[in-house]
Design an enzyme around this catalytic site. Structure first.
Site, PDB file in Angstrom:
ATOM      1  CB  SER A 154      69.247  43.281  37.506  1.00 56.77           C
ATOM      2  OG  SER A 154      69.119  43.788  36.053  1.00 56.77           O
ATOM      3  CG  ASP A 173      59.561  46.342  36.364  1.00 60.73           C
ATOM      4  OD1 ASP A 173      59.896  47.290  35.765  1.00 60.73           O
ATOM      5  OD2 ASP A 173      59.036  45.421  35.798  1.00 60.73           O
ATOM      6  N   GLY A 174      58.957  49.552  36.562  1.00 63.56           N
ATOM      7  CA  GLY A 174      57.959  50.439  35.782  1.00 63.56           C
ATOM      8  C   GLY A 174      58.305  51.760  35.938  1.00 63.56           C
ATOM      9  CG  LEU A 194      64.636  49.352  57.492  1.00 62.91           C
ATOM     10  CD1 LEU A 194      63.466  48.242  57.477  1.00 62.91           C
ATOM     11  CD2 LEU A 194      63.880  50.595  56.461  1.00 62.91           C
ATOM     12  N   GLY A 241      60.003  53.440  33.643  1.00 62.93           N
ATOM     13  CA  GLY A 241      60.268  53.775  32.225  1.00 62.93           C
ATOM     14  C   GLY A 241      58.894  53.835  31.810  1.00 62.93           C
ATOM     15  NE  ARG A 242      56.637  48.994  32.234  1.00 64.99           N
ATOM     16  CZ  ARG A 242      56.389  47.824  32.861  1.00 64.99           C
ATOM     17  NH1 ARG A 242      55.291  47.191  32.973  1.00 64.99           N
ATOM     18  NH2 ARG A 242      57.398  47.334  33.810  1.00 64.99           N
ATOM     19  NE  ARG A 266      67.182  48.918  32.137  1.00 65.51           N
ATOM     20  CZ  ARG A 266      66.099  49.037  32.833  1.00 65.51           C
ATOM     21  NH1 ARG A 266      65.710  50.310  33.121  1.00 65.51           N
ATOM     22  NH2 ARG A 266      65.128  48.352  33.005  1.00 65.51           N
ATOM     23  CG  HIS A 297      65.196  55.393  36.533  1.00 66.34           C
ATOM     24  ND1 HIS A 297      64.746  54.272  36.684  1.00 66.34           N
ATOM     25  CD2 HIS A 297      65.843  55.438  35.349  1.00 66.34           C
ATOM     26  CE1 HIS A 297      64.641  53.808  35.454  1.00 66.34           C
ATOM     27  NE2 HIS A 297      65.689  54.186  34.676  1.00 66.34           N
ATOM     28  CD  GLU A 331      70.122  39.588  34.606  1.00 64.43           C
ATOM     29  OE1 GLU A 331      69.922  40.338  35.706  1.00 64.43           O
ATOM     30  OE2 GLU A 331      70.509  38.393  34.871  1.00 64.43           O
ATOM     31  CB  SER A 384      63.727  39.691  36.921  1.00 60.20           C
ATOM     32  OG  SER A 384      62.596  40.151  36.151  1.00 60.20           O
TER      33      SER A 384
HETATM   34  C1  FPP Z   1      62.877  49.633  36.870  1.00 62.04           C
HETATM   35  O1  FPP Z   1      61.950  50.393  36.101  1.00 62.04           O
HETATM   36  C2  FPP Z   1      63.735  50.392  37.994  1.00 62.04           C
HETATM   37  C3  FPP Z   1      65.017  50.301  37.946  1.00 62.04           C
HETATM   38  C4  FPP Z   1      65.667  49.303  37.146  1.00 62.04           C
HETATM   39  C5  FPP Z   1      65.848  51.222  38.865  1.00 62.04           C
HETATM   40  C6  FPP Z   1      65.555  51.441  40.052  1.00 62.04           C
HETATM   41  C7  FPP Z   1      65.932  52.397  40.769  1.00 62.04           C
HETATM   42  C8  FPP Z   1      65.584  53.615  41.410  1.00 62.04           C
HETATM   43  C9  FPP Z   1      63.853  53.300  41.970  1.00 62.04           C
HETATM   44  C10 FPP Z   1      65.947  54.644  41.685  1.00 62.04           C
HETATM   45  C11 FPP Z   1      67.302  54.603  42.559  1.00 62.04           C
HETATM   46  C12 FPP Z   1      67.222  53.809  43.729  1.00 62.04           C
HETATM   47  C13 FPP Z   1      67.570  54.199  44.979  1.00 62.04           C
HETATM   48  C14 FPP Z   1      67.563  52.845  45.961  1.00 62.04           C
HETATM   49  C15 FPP Z   1      68.292  55.256  45.385  1.00 62.04           C
HETATM   50  P1  FPP Z   1      62.385  50.097  34.489  1.00 62.04           P
HETATM   51  O2  FPP Z   1      63.094  51.018  34.211  1.00 62.04           O
HETATM   52  O3  FPP Z   1      62.503  48.590  34.318  1.00 62.04           O
HETATM   53  O4  FPP Z   1      60.886  50.442  34.006  1.00 62.04           O
HETATM   54  P2  FPP Z   1      60.108  49.825  32.656  1.00 62.04           P
HETATM   55  O5  FPP Z   1      60.029  48.248  33.007  1.00 62.04           O
HETATM   56  O6  FPP Z   1      58.936  50.499  32.692  1.00 62.04           O
HETATM   57  O7  FPP Z   1      61.070  50.355  31.652  1.00 62.04           O
END
Ligand code: FPP
Length: 248
Positions: free
Chosen positions: A66, A21-22, A132, A24-25, A72, A38, A68, A197
Protein backbone atom coordinates in the site's frame (compact mmCIF):
# COMPACT_ATOMS: atom_id res chain seq x y z
CA UNK A 1 -11.95 -30.87 5.21
CA UNK A 2 -11.95 -30.98 1.40
CA UNK A 3 -13.50 -27.59 0.70
CA UNK A 4 -12.76 -27.73 -3.01
CA UNK A 5 -15.32 -30.50 -3.52
CA UNK A 6 -17.95 -28.37 -1.73
CA UNK A 7 -17.61 -25.45 -4.16
CA UNK A 8 -20.62 -24.92 -6.41
CA UNK A 9 -18.89 -24.25 -9.72
CA UNK A 10 -22.01 -22.68 -11.22
CA UNK A 11 -22.01 -19.99 -8.50
CA UNK A 12 -18.34 -19.07 -8.55
CA UNK A 13 -17.38 -15.46 -7.84
CA UNK A 14 -15.53 -14.01 -10.82
CA UNK A 15 -13.32 -11.67 -8.79
CA UNK A 16 -11.79 -12.21 -5.36
CA UNK A 17 -9.65 -9.56 -3.68
CA UNK A 18 -7.32 -10.36 -0.79
CA UNK A 19 -5.68 -8.19 1.86
CA UNK A 20 -2.68 -10.36 2.72
CA UNK A 21 -1.88 -9.52 6.32
CA UNK A 22 0.14 -11.00 9.17
CA UNK A 23 3.55 -11.74 7.65
CA UNK A 24 5.32 -9.76 10.37
CA UNK A 25 3.48 -11.46 13.23
CA UNK A 26 4.06 -14.87 11.65
CA UNK A 27 7.81 -14.15 11.55
CA UNK A 28 7.74 -12.98 15.16
CA UNK A 29 6.01 -16.20 16.22
CA UNK A 30 8.90 -18.06 14.57
CA UNK A 31 11.54 -15.79 16.16
CA UNK A 32 12.68 -14.62 12.73
CA UNK A 33 13.09 -11.22 11.06
CA UNK A 34 10.01 -9.76 9.31
CA UNK A 35 11.32 -10.55 5.83
CA UNK A 36 11.18 -14.26 6.70
CA UNK A 37 7.42 -13.77 7.02
CA UNK A 38 7.23 -12.04 3.64
CA UNK A 39 9.25 -14.85 2.03
CA UNK A 40 6.82 -17.41 3.39
CA UNK A 41 3.99 -15.12 2.29
CA UNK A 42 5.17 -15.65 -1.28
CA UNK A 43 4.51 -19.40 -0.86
CA UNK A 44 0.94 -18.54 0.12
CA UNK A 45 0.62 -16.31 -2.96
CA UNK A 46 1.77 -19.26 -5.06
CA UNK A 47 -0.72 -21.65 -3.45
CA UNK A 48 -3.63 -19.23 -3.75
CA UNK A 49 -2.86 -18.38 -7.40
CA UNK A 50 -2.67 -22.10 -8.14
CA UNK A 51 -6.00 -22.69 -6.40
CA UNK A 52 -7.63 -19.79 -8.24
CA UNK A 53 -6.45 -21.30 -11.52
CA UNK A 54 -7.75 -24.75 -10.57
CA UNK A 55 -11.31 -23.54 -10.07
CA UNK A 56 -11.31 -21.21 -13.07
CA UNK A 57 -11.51 -17.87 -11.24
CA UNK A 58 -11.31 -14.91 -13.68
CA UNK A 59 -9.77 -12.22 -11.42
CA UNK A 60 -7.66 -12.35 -8.27
CA UNK A 61 -6.46 -9.04 -6.83
CA UNK A 62 -3.75 -9.13 -4.16
CA UNK A 63 -2.88 -6.14 -1.96
CA UNK A 64 0.89 -6.54 -2.06
CA UNK A 65 2.02 -3.03 -1.07
CA UNK A 66 0.00 0.00 0.00
CA UNK A 67 1.09 3.62 -0.28
CA UNK A 68 1.11 3.62 3.55
CA UNK A 69 3.65 0.76 3.48
CA UNK A 70 6.27 3.30 2.30
CA UNK A 71 6.40 4.39 5.96
CA UNK A 72 7.94 1.06 7.03
CA UNK A 73 11.64 0.77 7.94
CA UNK A 74 13.81 1.25 4.86
CA UNK A 75 15.43 -2.19 5.18
CA UNK A 76 12.03 -3.88 5.09
CA UNK A 77 10.92 -1.88 2.03
CA UNK A 78 14.14 -2.70 0.18
CA UNK A 79 13.83 -6.39 1.04
CA UNK A 80 10.17 -6.48 -0.03
CA UNK A 81 10.93 -4.84 -3.38
CA UNK A 82 13.80 -7.25 -3.95
CA UNK A 83 11.51 -10.16 -3.08
CA UNK A 84 9.00 -8.89 -5.59
CA UNK A 85 11.62 -8.61 -8.37
CA UNK A 86 12.99 -12.10 -7.67
CA UNK A 87 9.53 -13.67 -7.38
CA UNK A 88 8.17 -12.10 -10.56
CA UNK A 89 11.21 -13.02 -12.64
CA UNK A 90 11.20 -16.56 -11.25
CA UNK A 91 7.47 -17.14 -11.66
CA UNK A 92 6.78 -15.63 -15.08
CA UNK A 93 7.35 -18.95 -16.90
CA UNK A 94 4.90 -20.71 -14.56
CA UNK A 95 2.38 -17.91 -15.04
CA UNK A 96 2.61 -18.40 -18.81
CA UNK A 97 2.38 -22.16 -18.55
CA UNK A 98 -0.83 -21.74 -16.56
CA UNK A 99 -2.33 -19.12 -18.87
CA UNK A 100 -2.23 -16.41 -16.15
CA UNK A 101 -2.19 -12.75 -17.19
CA UNK A 102 -0.40 -10.39 -14.82
CA UNK A 103 -1.88 -6.93 -14.29
CA UNK A 104 -1.10 -4.17 -11.79
CA UNK A 105 -2.92 -1.30 -10.13
CA UNK A 106 -1.28 1.44 -8.08
CA UNK A 107 1.40 4.05 -8.53
CA UNK A 108 4.05 1.96 -10.28
CA UNK A 109 6.11 5.10 -10.94
CA UNK A 110 7.07 5.19 -7.27
CA UNK A 111 8.61 1.69 -7.33
CA UNK A 112 12.38 1.15 -7.76
CA UNK A 113 13.34 1.01 -11.44
CA UNK A 114 14.37 -2.69 -11.46
CA UNK A 115 11.01 -3.54 -9.93
CA UNK A 116 9.11 -1.49 -12.53
CA UNK A 117 11.15 -3.09 -15.32
CA UNK A 118 10.51 -6.65 -14.09
CA UNK A 119 6.80 -5.97 -13.73
CA UNK A 120 6.49 -4.42 -17.20
CA UNK A 121 8.40 -7.36 -18.68
CA UNK A 122 6.13 -9.89 -16.96
CA UNK A 123 2.98 -8.00 -17.97
CA UNK A 124 4.10 -7.94 -21.61
CA UNK A 125 5.08 -11.62 -21.57
CA UNK A 126 1.70 -12.67 -20.16
CA UNK A 127 -0.54 -10.18 -21.93
CA UNK A 128 -2.15 -12.67 -24.32
CA UNK A 129 -3.05 -15.22 -21.63
CA UNK A 130 -6.76 -15.86 -21.26
CA UNK A 131 -7.07 -17.72 -17.94
CA UNK A 132 -6.78 -16.12 -14.51
CA UNK A 133 -6.07 -12.38 -14.37
CA UNK A 134 -3.72 -11.84 -11.44
CA UNK A 135 -3.89 -8.20 -10.38
CA UNK A 136 -1.14 -7.00 -8.04
CA UNK A 137 -1.96 -3.83 -6.11
CA UNK A 138 1.40 -2.13 -5.63
CA UNK A 139 1.92 1.26 -4.04
CA UNK A 140 -1.85 1.31 -4.19
CA UNK A 141 -4.19 3.72 -2.43
CA UNK A 142 -7.89 3.60 -3.13
CA UNK A 143 -8.37 7.21 -2.07
CA UNK A 144 -5.60 8.33 -4.46
CA UNK A 145 -7.26 6.31 -7.23
CA UNK A 146 -10.57 8.08 -6.55
CA UNK A 147 -8.88 11.51 -6.37
CA UNK A 148 -7.29 10.87 -9.79
CA UNK A 149 -10.65 9.84 -11.23
CA UNK A 150 -12.30 13.00 -9.85
CA UNK A 151 -9.51 15.16 -11.33
CA UNK A 152 -9.85 13.53 -14.76
CA UNK A 153 -13.63 13.97 -14.73
CA UNK A 154 -13.35 17.59 -13.54
CA UNK A 155 -10.91 18.26 -16.39
CA UNK A 156 -13.38 16.71 -18.83
CA UNK A 157 -16.15 18.94 -17.48
CA UNK A 158 -14.04 22.10 -17.60
CA UNK A 159 -13.09 21.33 -21.21
CA UNK A 160 -16.77 20.68 -21.98
CA UNK A 161 -16.06 17.06 -22.98
CA UNK A 162 -18.21 15.73 -20.13
CA UNK A 163 -21.62 17.16 -19.20
CA UNK A 164 -22.45 17.33 -15.48
CA UNK A 165 -25.43 15.01 -16.01
CA UNK A 166 -23.19 12.36 -17.49
CA UNK A 167 -21.41 11.84 -14.16
CA UNK A 168 -22.76 8.61 -12.71
CA UNK A 169 -21.54 5.28 -11.27
CA UNK A 170 -20.46 4.03 -14.68
CA UNK A 171 -18.49 7.13 -15.57
CA UNK A 172 -16.65 7.00 -12.26
CA UNK A 173 -15.94 3.28 -12.77
CA UNK A 174 -14.50 4.05 -16.19
CA UNK A 175 -12.03 6.49 -14.64
CA UNK A 176 -10.70 4.05 -12.04
CA UNK A 177 -7.68 1.84 -12.64
CA UNK A 178 -10.01 -1.14 -12.40
CA UNK A 179 -12.17 0.20 -15.27
CA UNK A 180 -12.05 -3.06 -17.20
CA UNK A 181 -12.41 -5.32 -14.15
CA UNK A 182 -15.70 -6.37 -12.61
CA UNK A 183 -16.06 -5.44 -8.91
CA UNK A 184 -14.97 -8.19 -6.48
CA UNK A 185 -17.83 -10.30 -5.15
CA UNK A 186 -15.64 -11.41 -2.25
CA UNK A 187 -12.99 -9.62 -0.19
CA UNK A 188 -10.78 -11.66 2.14
CA UNK A 189 -8.54 -10.29 4.90
CA UNK A 190 -6.23 -12.50 6.90
CA UNK A 191 -4.68 -12.13 10.36
CA UNK A 192 -7.74 -11.27 12.42
CA UNK A 193 -7.80 -7.58 11.47
CA UNK A 194 -11.20 -6.25 10.47
CA UNK A 195 -10.23 -3.24 8.36
CA UNK A 196 -10.27 -2.29 4.69
CA UNK A 197 -7.07 -0.17 4.86
CA UNK A 198 -7.62 2.01 1.79
CA UNK A 199 -8.17 -0.96 -0.57
CA UNK A 200 -10.72 -0.84 -3.43
CA UNK A 201 -13.11 1.39 -1.45
CA UNK A 202 -15.39 2.16 -4.39
CA UNK A 203 -15.23 -1.33 -5.88
CA UNK A 204 -16.26 -3.24 -2.71
CA UNK A 205 -19.58 -1.41 -2.24
CA UNK A 206 -21.46 -4.75 -2.47
CA UNK A 207 -18.65 -7.24 -1.83
CA UNK A 208 -19.05 -9.94 0.78
CA UNK A 209 -16.37 -9.56 3.44
CA UNK A 210 -14.57 -12.59 4.84
CA UNK A 211 -12.15 -12.33 7.75
CA UNK A 212 -9.96 -15.14 9.02
CA UNK A 213 -7.57 -15.25 11.97
CA UNK A 214 -5.00 -17.16 9.92
CA UNK A 215 -1.81 -15.21 9.31
CA UNK A 216 -1.03 -14.82 5.60
CA UNK A 217 1.92 -17.30 5.50
CA UNK A 218 -0.43 -19.97 6.93
CA UNK A 219 -3.11 -19.27 4.32
CA UNK A 220 -3.26 -21.82 1.46
CA UNK A 221 -5.53 -22.61 -1.44
CA UNK A 222 -7.66 -24.76 0.90
CA UNK A 223 -8.39 -21.62 2.93
CA UNK A 224 -9.34 -19.86 -0.30
CA UNK A 225 -11.74 -22.70 -1.09
CA UNK A 226 -13.19 -22.50 2.43
CA UNK A 227 -13.81 -18.75 1.96
CA UNK A 228 -15.58 -19.43 -1.34
CA UNK A 229 -17.79 -22.10 0.25
CA UNK A 230 -18.65 -19.62 3.02
CA UNK A 231 -19.41 -16.93 0.41
CA UNK A 232 -21.69 -19.28 -1.49
CA UNK A 233 -23.84 -19.84 1.61
CA UNK A 234 -24.59 -16.13 1.86
CA UNK A 235 -27.51 -14.38 0.28
CA UNK A 236 -26.46 -11.34 -1.73
CA UNK A 237 -29.40 -8.95 -1.65
CA UNK A 238 -28.02 -5.71 -3.12
CA UNK A 239 -30.45 -3.73 -0.94
CA UNK A 240 -33.47 -5.89 -1.86
CA UNK A 241 -35.52 -8.17 0.39
CA UNK A 242 -35.21 -11.98 0.43
CA UNK A 243 -38.73 -12.21 -0.98
CA UNK A 244 -37.86 -10.02 -3.95
CA UNK A 245 -34.82 -12.19 -4.66
CA UNK A 246 -36.82 -15.41 -4.65
CA UNK A 247 -39.27 -13.95 -7.21
CA UNK A 248 -36.61 -12.75 -9.67
C1 FPP B 1 1.30 -7.80 5.29
O1 FPP B 1 1.90 -8.38 6.42
C2 FPP B 1 2.04 -8.08 4.08
C3 FPP B 1 2.59 -7.14 3.24
C4 FPP B 1 2.52 -5.70 3.48
C5 FPP B 1 3.33 -7.54 2.04
C6 FPP B 1 2.75 -8.66 1.24
C7 FPP B 1 3.82 -9.21 0.41
C8 FPP B 1 4.02 -10.52 0.13
C9 FPP B 1 3.12 -11.60 0.55
C10 FPP B 1 5.22 -10.93 -0.65
C11 FPP B 1 5.35 -10.42 -2.04
C12 FPP B 1 4.13 -10.52 -2.86
C13 FPP B 1 4.05 -10.97 -4.12
C14 FPP B 1 2.77 -10.74 -4.84
C15 FPP B 1 5.12 -11.68 -4.83
P1 FPP B 1 2.48 -7.40 7.53
O2 FPP B 1 3.92 -7.21 7.25
O3 FPP B 1 1.66 -6.16 7.58
O4 FPP B 1 2.26 -8.26 8.81
P2 FPP B 1 2.00 -7.74 10.31
O5 FPP B 1 0.70 -7.00 10.28
O6 FPP B 1 1.93 -9.00 11.09
O7 FPP B 1 3.17 -6.88 10.68
Amino acid sequence: MNYKSLINTSKLPSHIAIIMDGNGRWAKEHNKPRIFGHKNGVLSVRSVVEGAGEIGLKYLTLYAFSTENWNRPKVEITALMQLLVVTISKEVTTLNKNNVRLLTIGDLKSLPSNCKKELEKAKTKTKNNTGLNLVLALSYSSKAEIVNAVKAIAKGVSEEKIALDEIDDNLINEHLETALIQDPELLIRTSGEHRISNFLLWQIAYSELYFTDKLWPDFTKDDLFEAIVNYQKRERRFGMTSEQLSIS
